[in-house]
Motif scaffolding. Structure first.
Motif, mmCIF file in Angstrom:
data_model
loop_
_atom_site.group_PDB
_atom_site.id
_atom_site.type_symbol
_atom_site.label_atom_id
_atom_site.label_comp_id
_atom_site.label_asym_id
_atom_site.label_seq_id
_atom_site.Cartn_x
_atom_site.Cartn_y
_atom_site.Cartn_z
ATOM 1 N N SER A 1 0.831 -1.215 0.000
ATOM 2 C CA SER A 1 0.000 0.000 0.000
ATOM 3 C C SER A 1 0.856 1.252 0.000
ATOM 4 O O SER A 1 0.581 2.224 -0.718
ATOM 5 C CB SER A 1 -0.932 -0.009 1.213
ATOM 6 N N LEU A 2 1.908 1.222 0.837
ATOM 7 C CA LEU A 2 2.805 2.384 0.895
ATOM 8 C C LEU A 2 3.499 2.603 -0.447
ATOM 9 O O LEU A 2 3.662 3.733 -0.913
ATOM 10 C CB LEU A 2 3.838 2.173 2.005
ATOM 11 N N VAL A 3 3.934 1.499 -1.091
ATOM 12 C CA VAL A 3 4.582 1.611 -2.409
ATOM 13 C C VAL A 3 3.611 2.194 -3.425
ATOM 14 O O VAL A 3 3.972 3.058 -4.244
ATOM 15 C CB VAL A 3 5.084 0.231 -2.867
ATOM 16 N N ALA A 4 2.359 1.744 -3.377
ATOM 17 C CA ALA A 4 1.348 2.252 -4.322
ATOM 18 C C ALA A 4 1.118 3.736 -4.111
ATOM 19 O O ALA A 4 1.007 4.511 -5.069
ATOM 20 C CB ALA A 4 0.049 1.474 -4.157
ATOM 21 N N VAL A 5 1.038 4.122 -2.818
ATOM 22 C CA VAL A 5 0.839 5.547 -2.506
ATOM 23 C C VAL A 5 2.018 6.372 -3.007
ATOM 24 O O VAL A 5 1.845 7.453 -3.594
ATOM 25 C CB VAL A 5 0.651 5.737 -0.984
ATOM 26 N N LEU A 6 3.245 5.861 -2.801
ATOM 27 C CA LEU A 6 4.432 6.574 -3.265
ATOM 28 C C LEU A 6 4.440 6.712 -4.785
ATOM 29 O O LEU A 6 4.821 7.757 -5.336
ATOM 30 C CB LEU A 6 5.699 5.835 -2.804
ATOM 31 N N LEU A 7 4.024 5.639 -5.471
ATOM 32 C CA LEU A 7 3.976 5.689 -6.938
ATOM 33 C C LEU A 7 2.958 6.723 -7.408
ATOM 34 O O LEU A 7 3.211 7.485 -8.347
ATOM 35 C CB LEU A 7 3.630 4.307 -7.504
ATOM 36 N N VAL A 8 1.791 6.741 -6.737
ATOM 37 C CA VAL A 8 0.762 7.727 -7.096
ATOM 38 C C VAL A 8 1.267 9.140 -6.851
ATOM 39 O O VAL A 8 1.085 10.045 -7.687
ATOM 40 C CB VAL A 8 -0.532 7.461 -6.304
ATOM 41 N N LEU A 9 1.914 9.327 -5.702
ATOM 42 C CA LEU A 9 2.459 10.663 -5.387
ATOM 43 C C LEU A 9 3.526 11.071 -6.392
ATOM 44 O O LEU A 9 3.628 12.248 -6.790
ATOM 45 C CB LEU A 9 3.041 10.659 -3.968
ATOM 46 N N GLN A 10 4.359 10.098 -6.818
ATOM 47 C CA GLN A 10 5.404 10.408 -7.792
ATOM 48 C C GLN A 10 4.792 10.809 -9.133
ATOM 49 O O GLN A 10 5.251 11.752 -9.782
ATOM 50 C CB GLN A 10 6.327 9.201 -7.978
ATOM 51 N N VAL A 11 3.729 10.097 -9.542
ATOM 52 C CA VAL A 11 3.045 10.447 -10.790
ATOM 53 C C VAL A 11 2.446 11.842 -10.692
ATOM 54 O O VAL A 11 2.551 12.656 -11.626
ATOM 55 C CB VAL A 11 1.958 9.401 -11.121
ATOM 56 N N ILE A 12 1.788 12.116 -9.551
ATOM 57 C CA ILE A 12 1.205 13.453 -9.349
ATOM 58 C C ILE A 12 2.295 14.515 -9.389
ATOM 59 O O ILE A 12 2.123 15.597 -9.979
ATOM 60 C CB ILE A 12 0.438 13.489 -8.008
ATOM 61 N N HIS A 13 3.452 14.199 -8.776
ATOM 62 C CA HIS A 13 4.575 15.146 -8.757
ATOM 63 C C HIS A 13 5.068 15.442 -10.176
ATOM 64 O O HIS A 13 5.311 16.602 -10.538
ATOM 65 C CB HIS A 13 5.709 14.552 -7.911
ATOM 66 N N LEU A 14 5.186 14.368 -10.959
ATOM 67 C CA LEU A 14 5.651 14.556 -12.332
ATOM 68 C C LEU A 14 4.651 15.363 -13.154
ATOM 69 O O LEU A 14 5.020 16.209 -13.969
ATOM 70 C CB LEU A 14 5.893 13.198 -13.000
ATOM 71 N N ILE A 15 3.363 15.082 -12.929
ATOM 72 C CA ILE A 15 2.321 15.836 -13.638
ATOM 73 C C ILE A 15 2.372 17.302 -13.246
ATOM 74 O O ILE A 15 2.265 18.197 -14.093
ATOM 75 C CB ILE A 15 0.926 15.240 -13.340
ATOM 76 N N MET A 16 2.560 17.568 -11.957
ATOM 77 C CA MET A 16 2.636 18.956 -11.481
ATOM 78 C C MET A 16 3.860 19.668 -12.054
ATOM 79 O O MET A 16 3.782 20.834 -12.462
ATOM 80 C CB MET A 16 2.692 18.976 -9.946
ATOM 81 N N LEU A 17 5.011 18.950 -12.087
ATOM 82 C CA LEU A 17 6.218 19.540 -12.654
ATOM 83 C C LEU A 17 6.011 19.886 -14.122
ATOM 84 O O LEU A 17 6.420 20.951 -14.592
ATOM 85 C CB LEU A 17 7.403 18.584 -12.492
ATOM 86 N N SER A 18 5.389 18.949 -14.854
ATOM 87 C CA SER A 18 5.130 19.192 -16.273
ATOM 88 C C SER A 18 4.195 20.381 -16.456
ATOM 89 O O SER A 18 4.394 21.212 -17.344
ATOM 90 C CB SER A 18 4.525 17.927 -16.900
#
Length: 415
Positions: free
Chosen positions: A12-29
């Motif tokens: 669950s923690l890994v999934a949350v981290l992956l989601v946060l990383q995707v959101i981070h990349l989307i925000m950066l873009s």
């Protein structure tokens, strides 16, 4: 059971981290896209404000030329070093072009480490494109901003400030980013060639004179915009002046710089030794040899190439002017101006060289100096009206030579 819960928690923690990383990349873009758009908008606004200011200044400062046919805006944009350098005993390149040849300045400023004065010819409908191109070149290339002074010449027609306001969309369609500005300028479909301007006479000699009046140095070097001097020519010439004892009797001297043509996509020689190697292998050839061999023949290329190799710059030999020699040369800035009656193709440069001869000037060929035209001059590389223009200017040249007899009554020289 505990192990399974621990594993589930980790997953669950890994999934949350992956989601946060995707959101981070989307925000950066998203932020990067917003920053790019903001920068583009700021650039567009800055360019637009510059165009408005330049147009207001041009309408108040531009003057008619002596014929009343062209508006001339001298010192449209001055070089940053123009007022800071001690240019009294310096040499400035003088040149001219239409807007779609301005890209040559990027390479020219890399080879010439001194000041350049360029007159730019445009039309009423395209003057805003010239403004935008010059603005961008100055913003993107430090050496252009530092060393190049621009002057604008265009046909005499009134242009309302509202026209510039309405041209913003046209400019925004051009890719004038620093990465693409040279490509954009090269491919502007404003003019097919310098002499093909949809019926508008190209005033090459007026352009040369305007660029000359923007010079503060003692010496000038008038060349075409698509020519490159050999590396260190300016500093070598200044050293030559310092080491020479030039008497008043020899003050009426022009220093001929042999001109060559370089094939497209060929390596460019930077020294005389490199040039001679390519010359021997048919990699470069004398300027205009296919179109008018006699126009450069008196430079005596064979004698020049067989000179004894030495360091520095000096006079190799002097040559008497003969028709139709039209050399490129470094001279004092007070030599006779170009006759502005000559427009379009033919006899525009040779008329001024002819006057130098009649006025008593001496032609001295420099030993370790040369200029290169980028590309071969060929019979098929001209606009369709070239021969007609040449014939018209040939008759004008005859009248010009007759007028020199009155202008220099004590001279025994003829051309």
């Amino acid at each position: 059971m505990r192990c399974s819960c621990a594993q589930l928690l980790i997953c669950s923690l890994v999934a949350v981290l992956l989601v946060l990383q995707v959101i981070h990349l989307i925000m950066l873009s998203w932020l990067d896209e917003r920053t790019t758009k903001r920068q583009a908008q700021n650039w567009s606004d800055k360019l637009h404000q510059s165009l408005l200011a330049k147009e207001e200044k041009r309408q108040s400062e531009a003057k008619l030329d002596s014929s009343g046919q062209y508006k001339v805006h001298k010192n449209y944009a001055i070089s940053h070093q123009q007022d800071s350098l001690n240019t009294e005993n310096d040499v400035t390149i003088v040149t001219q072009c239409s807007v779609n040849h301005l890209h040559h300045l990027a390479q020219l400023t890399e080879e010439w480490d001194g000041l350049i004065s360029v007159s730019v010819f445009t039309t009423k409908l395209q003057v805003h494109i010239a403004d935008a191109a010059i603005f961008t070149l100055r913003e993107c290339f430090e050496k252009i901003r530092t060393n190049v002074a621009f002057h604008i010449v265009y046909p005499f027609t009134f242009q309302d400030i509202n026209e510039i306001q309405n041209k913003r969309h046209d400019i925004e369609l051009l890719d004038l980013s620093c990465e693409n500005v040279l490509h954009t300028i090269t491919n502007l479909n404003l003019f097919m060639q310098n002499y093909d301007l949809s019926g508008i006479p190209y005033p090459n000699n007026l352009l040369r004179n305007v660029a000359r009046t923007g010079v503060q140095s003692t010496y000038i070097f008038v060349i075409d915009i698509d020519m490159l001097p050999n590396k260190h020519l300016r500093t070598d010439f200044l050293s030559f002046l310092q080491n020479s004892v030039i008497s008043e009797e020899l003050s009426d001297v022009v220093y001929v710089v042999p001109a060559f043509e370089l094939p497209d996509n060929s390596p460019r020689p930077t020294t005389k030794q490199e040039l001679l190697k390519q010359y021997d292998n048919n990699g470069v050839r004398p300027f205009y040899i296919e179109l008018c061999k006699k126009c450069q023949f008196p430079t005596d290329y064979e004698s020049w190439r067989n000179l004894e190799s030495k360091h520095g710059l000096g006079v190799a030999y002097s040559r008497e002017w003969v028709d139709p020699w039209e050399p490129f040369y470094i001279s004092r800035s007070d030599v006779p101006f170009y006759d502005e009656q000559f427009k379009q193709y033919g006899f525009n440069r040779i008329s001024q060289v002819c006057e130098l001869h009649v006025a008593g000037f001496k032609f001295s060929v420099l030993d370790n100096a040369f200029i290169l035209h980028l590309g071969y001059k060929t019979k098929t590389g001209f606009h369709s009206s070239k021969d007609e223009e040449n014939l018209k200017n040939k008759f004008l040249f005859r009248r010009f030579k007759e007028a020199l007899l009155t202008k220099y009554p004590e001279s025994s020289r003829r051309c």
